[in-house]
Design a protein around this motif. Structure first.
Motif, PDB file in Angstrom:
ATOM      1  N   TYR A 163       0.840  -1.189   0.000  1.00 56.56           N
ATOM      2  CA  TYR A 163       0.000   0.000   0.000  1.00 56.56           C
ATOM      3  C   TYR A 163       0.879   1.245   0.000  1.00 56.56           C
ATOM      4  CZ  TYR A 163      -4.139  -2.765   1.183  1.00 56.56           C
ATOM      5  OH  TYR A 163      -5.172  -3.655   1.160  1.00 56.56           O
ATOM      6  N   PRO A 164       0.409   2.299  -0.645  1.00 58.66           N
ATOM      7  CA  PRO A 164       1.184   3.544  -0.613  1.00 58.66           C
ATOM      8  C   PRO A 164       1.057   4.234   0.739  1.00 58.66           C
ATOM      9  CG  PRO A 164      -0.900   3.903  -1.719  1.00 58.66           C
ATOM     10  CD  PRO A 164      -0.821   2.426  -1.440  1.00 58.66           C
ATOM     11  N   ASP A 165       1.887   5.224   0.947  1.00 65.23           N
ATOM     12  CA  ASP A 165       1.776   6.075   2.123  1.00 65.23           C
ATOM     13  C   ASP A 165       0.392   6.722   2.116  1.00 65.23           C
ATOM     14  OD1 ASP A 165       1.915   8.012   4.080  1.00 65.23           O
ATOM     15  OD2 ASP A 165       3.584   9.109   3.184  1.00 65.23           O
ATOM     16  N   ALA A 166      -0.381   6.493   3.146  1.00 69.96           N
ATOM     17  CA  ALA A 166      -1.776   6.951   3.166  1.00 69.96           C
ATOM     18  C   ALA A 166      -1.915   8.459   3.064  1.00 69.96           C
ATOM     19  CB  ALA A 166      -2.477   6.452   4.435  1.00 69.96           C
ATOM     20  N   VAL A 167      -0.911   9.206   3.502  1.00 71.88           N
ATOM     21  CA  VAL A 167      -1.008  10.670   3.477  1.00 71.88           C
ATOM     22  C   VAL A 167      -0.020  11.293   2.494  1.00 71.88           C
ATOM     23  CG1 VAL A 167      -1.960  10.837   5.794  1.00 71.88           C
ATOM     24  CG2 VAL A 167       0.530  10.875   5.481  1.00 71.88           C
ATOM     25  N   ALA A 168       0.590  10.466   1.612  1.00 76.41           N
ATOM     26  CA  ALA A 168       1.473  10.959   0.547  1.00 76.41           C
ATOM     27  C   ALA A 168       2.499  11.960   1.085  1.00 76.41           C
ATOM     28  CB  ALA A 168       0.651  11.587  -0.580  1.00 76.41           C
ATOM     29  N   THR A 169       3.263  11.542   2.066  1.00 73.90           N
ATOM     30  CA  THR A 169       4.194  12.444   2.762  1.00 73.90           C
ATOM     31  C   THR A 169       5.225  13.044   1.821  1.00 73.90           C
ATOM     32  OG1 THR A 169       3.913  11.131   4.783  1.00 73.90           O
ATOM     33  CG2 THR A 169       5.823  12.605   4.669  1.00 73.90           C
ATOM     34  N   ARG A 170       5.799  12.226   0.936  1.00 75.48           N
ATOM     35  CA  ARG A 170       6.835  12.758   0.038  1.00 75.48           C
ATOM     36  C   ARG A 170       6.265  13.838  -0.875  1.00 75.48           C
ATOM     37  NH1 ARG A 170       9.025   9.447  -3.849  1.00 75.48           N
ATOM     38  NH2 ARG A 170       7.163   8.133  -3.847  1.00 75.48           N
ATOM     39  N   LEU A 171       5.080  13.603  -1.405  1.00 72.67           N
ATOM     40  CA  LEU A 171       4.474  14.581  -2.296  1.00 72.67           C
ATOM     41  C   LEU A 171       4.082  15.845  -1.537  1.00 72.67           C
ATOM     42  CD1 LEU A 171       3.349  15.538  -4.964  1.00 72.67           C
ATOM     43  CD2 LEU A 171       1.276  14.203  -4.527  1.00 72.67           C
ATOM     44  N   ARG A 172       3.524  15.682  -0.355  1.00 72.34           N
ATOM     45  CA  ARG A 172       3.133  16.855   0.414  1.00 72.34           C
ATOM     46  C   ARG A 172       4.349  17.702   0.789  1.00 72.34           C
ATOM     47  NH1 ARG A 172       1.185  16.578   5.054  1.00 72.34           N
ATOM     48  NH2 ARG A 172       1.732  14.424   5.560  1.00 72.34           N
ATOM     49  N   ASN A 173       5.426  17.054   1.103  1.00 75.65           N
ATOM     50  CA  ASN A 173       6.650  17.804   1.410  1.00 75.65           C
ATOM     51  C   ASN A 173       7.170  18.536   0.174  1.00 75.65           C
ATOM     52  OD1 ASN A 173       6.715  17.115   4.124  1.00 75.65           O
ATOM     53  ND2 ASN A 173       7.999  15.301   3.788  1.00 75.65           N
ATOM     54  N   ALA A 174       7.097  17.866  -0.974  1.00 80.75           N
ATOM     55  CA  ALA A 174       7.537  18.511  -2.222  1.00 80.75           C
ATOM     56  C   ALA A 174       6.639  19.706  -2.550  1.00 80.75           C
ATOM     57  CB  ALA A 174       7.529  17.499  -3.363  1.00 80.75           C
ATOM     58  N   LEU A 175       5.341  19.534  -2.377  1.00 80.46           N
ATOM     59  CA  LEU A 175       4.411  20.625  -2.636  1.00 80.46           C
ATOM     60  C   LEU A 175       4.593  21.765  -1.641  1.00 80.46           C
ATOM     61  CD1 LEU A 175       1.167  18.618  -3.482  1.00 80.46           C
ATOM     62  CD2 LEU A 175       2.305  20.260  -4.992  1.00 80.46           C
ATOM     63  N   ALA A 176       4.897  21.425  -0.406  1.00 79.89           N
ATOM     64  CA  ALA A 176       5.114  22.456   0.611  1.00 79.89           C
ATOM     65  C   ALA A 176       6.261  23.370   0.204  1.00 79.89           C
ATOM     66  CB  ALA A 176       5.397  21.805   1.967  1.00 79.89           C
TER      67      ALA A 176
ATOM     68  N   PHE B 180       7.374  23.759  -2.889  1.00 78.86           N
ATOM     69  CA  PHE B 180       7.011  24.384  -4.160  1.00 78.86           C
ATOM     70  C   PHE B 180       6.069  25.572  -3.961  1.00 78.86           C
ATOM     71  CE2 PHE B 180       4.150  24.530  -7.899  1.00 78.86           C
ATOM     72  CZ  PHE B 180       5.079  24.781  -8.901  1.00 78.86           C
ATOM     73  N   LEU B 181       5.105  25.415  -3.074  1.00 83.93           N
ATOM     74  CA  LEU B 181       4.087  26.454  -2.863  1.00 83.93           C
ATOM     75  C   LEU B 181       4.434  27.414  -1.733  1.00 83.93           C
ATOM     76  CD1 LEU B 181       0.897  24.182  -3.092  1.00 83.93           C
ATOM     77  CD2 LEU B 181       1.742  25.747  -4.855  1.00 83.93           C
ATOM     78  N   GLY B 182       5.366  27.006  -0.874  1.00 80.77           N
ATOM     79  CA  GLY B 182       5.687  27.830   0.283  1.00 80.77           C
ATOM     80  C   GLY B 182       4.605  27.783   1.342  1.00 80.77           C
TER      81      GLY B 182
ATOM     82  N   ALA C  54       5.438  10.084  -9.789  1.00 79.79           N
ATOM     83  CA  ALA C  54       5.295  10.821 -11.043  1.00 79.79           C
ATOM     84  C   ALA C  54       5.067  12.307 -10.781  1.00 79.79           C
ATOM     85  CB  ALA C  54       4.142  10.247 -11.860  1.00 79.79           C
ATOM     86  N   ALA C  55       4.217  12.616  -9.816  1.00 82.12           N
ATOM     87  CA  ALA C  55       3.928  14.016  -9.495  1.00 82.12           C
ATOM     88  C   ALA C  55       5.165  14.728  -8.971  1.00 82.12           C
ATOM     89  CB  ALA C  55       2.797  14.086  -8.469  1.00 82.12           C
ATOM     90  N   ILE C  56       5.926  14.054  -8.135  1.00 81.31           N
ATOM     91  CA  ILE C  56       7.158  14.655  -7.610  1.00 81.31           C
ATOM     92  C   ILE C  56       8.145  14.920  -8.743  1.00 81.31           C
ATOM     93  CG2 ILE C  56       9.185  14.218  -6.163  1.00 81.31           C
ATOM     94  CD1 ILE C  56       7.295  12.640  -4.286  1.00 81.31           C
ATOM     95  N   ALA C  57       8.293  13.966  -9.646  1.00 80.16           N
ATOM     96  CA  ALA C  57       9.203  14.152 -10.784  1.00 80.16           C
ATOM     97  C   ALA C  57       8.766  15.330 -11.638  1.00 80.16           C
ATOM     98  CB  ALA C  57       9.253  12.876 -11.627  1.00 80.16           C
ATOM     99  N   SER C  58       7.461  15.506 -11.801  1.00 80.45           N
ATOM    100  CA  SER C  58       6.968  16.627 -12.594  1.00 80.45           C
ATOM    101  C   SER C  58       7.253  17.950 -11.904  1.00 80.45           C
ATOM    102  CB  SER C  58       5.464  16.465 -12.834  1.00 80.45           C
ATOM    103  OG  SER C  58       5.022  17.295 -13.884  1.00 80.45           O
ATOM    104  N   LEU C  59       7.099  17.995 -10.595  1.00 81.37           N
ATOM    105  CA  LEU C  59       7.437  19.208  -9.840  1.00 81.37           C
ATOM    106  C   LEU C  59       8.922  19.534  -9.947  1.00 81.37           C
ATOM    107  CD1 LEU C  59       5.449  19.013  -6.473  1.00 81.37           C
ATOM    108  CD2 LEU C  59       5.097  20.606  -8.363  1.00 81.37           C
ATOM    109  N   GLU C  60       9.739  18.513  -9.900  1.00 80.95           N
ATOM    110  CA  GLU C  60      11.191  18.722  -9.978  1.00 80.95           C
ATOM    111  C   GLU C  60      11.622  19.222 -11.352  1.00 80.95           C
ATOM    112  OE1 GLU C  60      12.603  14.879  -8.860  1.00 80.95           O
ATOM    113  OE2 GLU C  60      12.580  15.324  -6.700  1.00 80.95           O
ATOM    114  N   ASN C  61      10.773  19.056 -12.337  1.00 84.83           N
ATOM    115  CA  ASN C  61      11.057  19.515 -13.700  1.00 84.83           C
ATOM    116  C   ASN C  61      10.027  20.559 -14.133  1.00 84.83           C
ATOM    117  OD1 ASN C  61      13.306  17.539 -14.945  1.00 84.83           O
ATOM    118  ND2 ASN C  61      11.975  16.375 -13.567  1.00 84.83           N
ATOM    119  N   TYR C  62       9.665  21.416 -13.204  1.00 84.81           N
ATOM    120  CA  TYR C  62       8.564  22.342 -13.453  1.00 84.81           C
ATOM    121  C   TYR C  62       8.849  23.319 -14.586  1.00 84.81           C
ATOM    122  CZ  TYR C  62       4.559  25.314 -12.552  1.00 84.81           C
ATOM    123  OH  TYR C  62       3.393  26.037 -12.688  1.00 84.81           O
ATOM    124  N   GLU C  63      10.090  23.708 -14.773  1.00 80.29           N
ATOM    125  CA  GLU C  63      10.404  24.623 -15.879  1.00 80.29           C
ATOM    126  C   GLU C  63      10.020  24.006 -17.216  1.00 80.29           C
ATOM    127  OE1 GLU C  63      14.311  26.206 -15.934  1.00 80.29           O
ATOM    128  OE2 GLU C  63      14.180  27.105 -13.942  1.00 80.29           O
ATOM    129  N   ALA C  64      10.258  22.703 -17.354  1.00 80.51           N
ATOM    130  CA  ALA C  64       9.861  22.026 -18.593  1.00 80.51           C
ATOM    131  C   ALA C  64       8.341  21.973 -18.715  1.00 80.51           C
ATOM    132  CB  ALA C  64      10.446  20.611 -18.629  1.00 80.51           C
TER     133      ALA C  64
END
Length: 383
Positions: free
Chosen positions: A77-90, A92-94, A282-292
């Motif tokens: 099962y995946p992380d129920a609260v998507a910790t890696r993505l939430r940290n990446a978004l945090a 990214f969005l400040g 996939a979402a994290i990789a897209s954030l890491e390449n946001y300029e593209a």
């Protein structure tokens, strides 16, 4: 009462469909059915294009594809609260990671909000959810399934939210207000000043949800920024998604951003494991390449601007288009336009006798759409 046994083999016989007595909640008969954009029918000699679902026609970034391929933990099962993505978004969005709650697309995130804050009270009274109409067609379905009552306020003739009329519909039963910007399917984005004035007119115990599924396509310098208003107003929540600009529609990754006194309930209402580890990577990789991502979005914005300019040159009255789609208010001519599009191997999204929403797709598809609009205009004028 037990079911009778089959005399020959002792098993319970199958029950004919429709005779079980099992009935759905009464609201099910009142809800519209969600109509997904249909794929185009093949037409000999023509390449078919789907312009009916506001999808990103560009394939995912290579970095995203690589992240998907290398995600091998699908037996867990995946992380129920998507910790890696939430940290990446945090980052990214400040914003604090605790203010982010992920969901299965922005619609999944919205359903969590409605489940937590709008429904039926213990005394049987219905909460009310106010939103513009026409807007995202899933709104009345989601509101109804939550047990709440939809309060639909017609959009203005130019496709914009009528915020004054929406404010006038707010009562002591209003729990949630939905602001779709850019509005799907009509296209205009809300402006910062008008939105802030609206929020200030709404009681602080009403949750104002700013749905920004198409935020990356907006080029209006006066357009609202939901994250900016979330920082300023504790009763504002923001919806965003990776389905559109990032091109991850199939993976279903969305999220809401709101304050702690909201997110504490959203986590209770959240569907467990809604975002898979594949989607998260996939979402994290897209954030890491946001300029593209931004560069690819700009190519679609350029095409959108070409299409809207072309339509206006042909004499079409087109609302301001700030998403990755355009709206044609065709009225009774809507079904005929959809038929003629299908004959040209184009699928578009027709809304009854109201109008047609056409997604910005590949260059050839957009050009063929403009050609249809040129001939359709002539036919309409001749009739």
């Amino acid at each position: 009462m037990t079911s009778p046994l089959n005399e020959q083999d002792g098993t319970t016989p199958a029950v004919e469909a429709g005779t079980t007595g099992v009935t759905p909640r009464p609201v099910m008969d009142r809800l519209p059915k969600y109509v997904a954009g249909r794929p185009p029918a093949p037409v000999e000699g023509l390449t078919s294009y789907k312009l009916s679902s506001n999808e990103n026609p560009l394939a995912p970034l290579q970095a995203v594809t690589d992240a998907i391929v290398h995600e091998s933990r699908i037996n867990r099962y995946p992380d129920a609260v998507a910790t890696r993505l939430r940290n990446a978004l945090a980052g990214f969005l400040g914003v604090p990671a605790d203010d982010i709650v992920t969901g299965g697309g922005s619609l999944g995130a919205l359903n969590q909000i409605l489940a937590a804050f709008a429904g039926q009270q213990d005394d049987g009274t219905q909460d009310e959810v106010v939103y513009a109409w026409r807007s995202f067609e899933a709104y009345p379905i989601s509101v109804g399934l939550a047990g709440a009552k939809s309060i639909q306020v017609p959009v203005l003739p130019d496709g914009r939210h009528d915020l004054d009329s929406m404010a006038a519909e707010v009562t002591d039963r209003t729990r949630v207000i939905l602001l779709c910007t850019p509005n799907n399917p009509t296209g205009p984005a809300l402006r910062r000043e008008e939105t802030e004035r609206f929020i200030q007119s709404v009681p602080g115990n009403v949750l104002v949800v700013i749905d920004e599924a198409y935020q990356e396509f907006v080029r209006d310098p006066e357009a609202v920024d939901g994250i900016e208003l979330y920082r300023k107003y504790p009763n504002v929540a923001v919806l965003r998604t990776f389905s559109k600009a990032h091109g991850l529609a199939n993976l279903r990754v969305g999220y809401s951003v709101s304050h702690a006194d909201v997110t504490q309930y959203l986590r209770v209402a959240a569907v467990p494991f809604a975002v898979s580890s594949v989607a998260e990577s996939a979402a994290i990789a897209s954030l890491e390449n946001y300029e593209a991502v931004v560069g690819r979005v700009q190519t679609l914005v350029d095409e959108r601007d070409r299409v809207t300019a072309g339509l206006r040159d042909l004499g079409w009255d087109v609302p301001d288009a700030q998403g990755n789609f355009v709206w044609l208010a065709l009225g009774e001519s809507t079904p005929e336009f959809a038929v003629q599009a299908a004959a040209r191997a184009l699928s578009v999204r027709a809304f009854g006798a109201e109008g047609v929403r056409v997604s910005i797709g590949e260059t050839e598809a957009n050009t063929r759409f403009l050609e249809l609009c040129r001939s359709f205009t002539k036919v309409s004028q001749a009739s």
